[in-house]
Design an enzyme around this catalytic site. Structure first.
Site, PDB file in Angstrom:
ATOM      1  N   THR A   1       0.809  -1.231   0.000  1.00 23.06           N
ATOM      2  CA  THR A   1       0.000   0.000   0.000  1.00 23.06           C
ATOM      3  C   THR A   1       0.837   1.273   0.000  1.00 23.06           C
ATOM      4  O   THR A   1       0.294   2.362   0.189  1.00 23.06           O
ATOM      5  CB  THR A   1      -0.951   0.029   1.217  1.00 23.06           C
ATOM      6  N   TRP A   2       2.147   1.152  -0.197  1.00 25.23           N
ATOM      7  CA  TRP A   2       3.003   2.339  -0.190  1.00 25.23           C
ATOM      8  C   TRP A   2       2.494   3.328  -1.236  1.00 25.23           C
ATOM      9  O   TRP A   2       2.240   2.967  -2.382  1.00 25.23           O
ATOM     10  CB  TRP A   2       4.432   1.907  -0.502  1.00 25.23           C
TER      11      TRP A   2
ATOM     12  N   GLN B   1      10.897  -8.357   6.225  1.00 25.96           N
ATOM     13  CA  GLN B   1      10.435  -7.723   4.985  1.00 25.96           C
ATOM     14  C   GLN B   1      11.599  -6.941   4.374  1.00 25.96           C
ATOM     15  O   GLN B   1      12.150  -6.043   5.008  1.00 25.96           O
ATOM     16  CB  GLN B   1       9.260  -6.788   5.258  1.00 25.96           C
TER      17      GLN B   1
ATOM     18  N   ASP C   1      -0.323  -5.177   3.540  1.00 22.54           N
ATOM     19  CA  ASP C   1       0.799  -4.581   4.262  1.00 22.54           C
ATOM     20  C   ASP C   1       0.716  -3.061   4.196  1.00 22.54           C
ATOM     21  O   ASP C   1       0.499  -2.477   3.132  1.00 22.54           O
ATOM     22  CB  ASP C   1       2.118  -5.034   3.632  1.00 22.54           C
TER      23      ASP C   1
ATOM     24  N   TYR D   1       3.623   5.454   5.956  1.00 19.42           N
ATOM     25  CA  TYR D   1       3.028   5.669   4.642  1.00 19.42           C
ATOM     26  C   TYR D   1       1.989   6.784   4.702  1.00 19.42           C
ATOM     27  O   TYR D   1       0.991   6.692   5.418  1.00 19.42           O
ATOM     28  CB  TYR D   1       2.359   4.396   4.112  1.00 19.42           C
TER      29      TYR D   1
ATOM     30  N   TYR E   1       9.219  -6.590  -0.646  1.00 17.71           N
ATOM     31  CA  TYR E   1       8.551  -5.374  -1.106  1.00 17.71           C
ATOM     32  C   TYR E   1       9.183  -4.890  -2.409  1.00 17.71           C
ATOM     33  O   TYR E   1      10.292  -5.265  -2.750  1.00 17.71           O
ATOM     34  CB  TYR E   1       8.533  -4.292  -0.028  1.00 17.71           C
TER      35      TYR E   1
END
Length: 276
Positions: A19-20, A162, A48, A53, A190
């Site tokens: 969701t960055w 991660q 995530d 963010y 990621y």
């Protein structure tokens, strides 16, 4: 949807949703929420996010997207290093829970290493577990020496690391991935398509044509080629979500992997862990 098994035995989807940069533009919110909900419907039920963010706006958007779906989702968020002291990690988690509109996280990660000792962060995570605020905890952006120190500090319960990992970022294969496998700690990758920065031609393009898919689906399948790696690409459009989910079913053969190795050489020496 194929799965990856966490150290405690729980299985989670091998293809999740990142969701960055989501939630940062109001005009895109409806499409982003619809994309996340579609992903859950299609089996990408791991989502995530992080307090970093959008300075919390992303967590709020994820909370909106999960209305009526929370119990179907394995929800992950991350704490800033400067909030990772024994006391502050508890307060930071409470703020994230409020923004997300939920009473618990399924996995809570230290976003990267900061100045607070690992022992303090672990104590905070364990306090959150006892209170029922988080179910599992883990880390992000920790290299091999950091992981060794974490385990020595009492971090045997670490559920995941991660990291940045994709065909163009293969450094972790030299020592970090073997170390994590030795300790049965899965990887969460990621930017698995380098934020759409991977080349669409060359080996990725050739393998894509062979299988009748998109080059970025090949890259995702490559990331998920082993049973201990979870990929969390971001998708803010329905078509992109469907393509990502389909990549979880793509199986690359030995010739495909050999071609990709020729374009993206495996590491032959130690490289420092890269971050975005």
């Amino acid at each position: 949807m194929k799965t990856v098994v966490l150290p405690g035995g729980e299985a989670v989807p091998a293809l999740g949703q990142g969701t960055w940069y989501m939630g940062e533009q109001a005009a895109r919110a409806a499409d982003e929420i619809a994309a996340l909900r579609l992903g859950v419907e299609l089996g990408a039920t791991l989502i995530d996010t992080a307090e970093m963010y959008g300075d919390g706006r992303t967590e709020k958007l994820v909370g909106e997207a999960l209305a009526g779906l929370r119990d179907e989702v394995f929800l992950v968020s991350k704490v800033y290093p400067h909030n990772a002291s024994r006391r502050d990690v508890v307060a930071a988690c409470e703020r994230s829970l409020k923004r997300l509109g939920t009473d618990r996280l399924d996995l809570y990660l230290l976003h990267w290493r900061g100045s607070h000792p690992f022992e303090e962060t672990i104590e905070g995570f364990e306090a959150l577990q006892r209170a029922g605020k988080i179910r599992h905890w883990g880390v992000s952006n920790l290299d091999t020496d950091d992981m060794e120190e974490l385990l020595d500090a009492g971090g045997a319960a670490c559920a995941v690391n991660q990291i940045l990992y994709n065909p163009s970022r293969r450094g972790p294969e030299f020592d970090l991935l073997p170390f994590l496998r030795q300790h049965s700690i899965p990887v969460m990758a990621y930017s698995p398509i380098e934020q759409a920065g991977l080349p669409r031609d060359g080996a990725l393009g050739a393998v894509a044509r062979k299988h009748g898919v998109d080059p970025y689906q090949v890259a995702l399948a490559w990331v998920m080629r082993t049973p201990d790696v979870i990929a969390i690409p971001k998708a803010s459009r329905a078509a992109h979500v469907r393509a990502n989910v389909a990549a979880a079913d793509l199986v690359l053969d030995a010739d495909d992997l050999k071609a990709i190795d020729a374009d993206f050489r495996p590491p032959t020496r130690k490289r420092g862990l890269e971050m975005l």
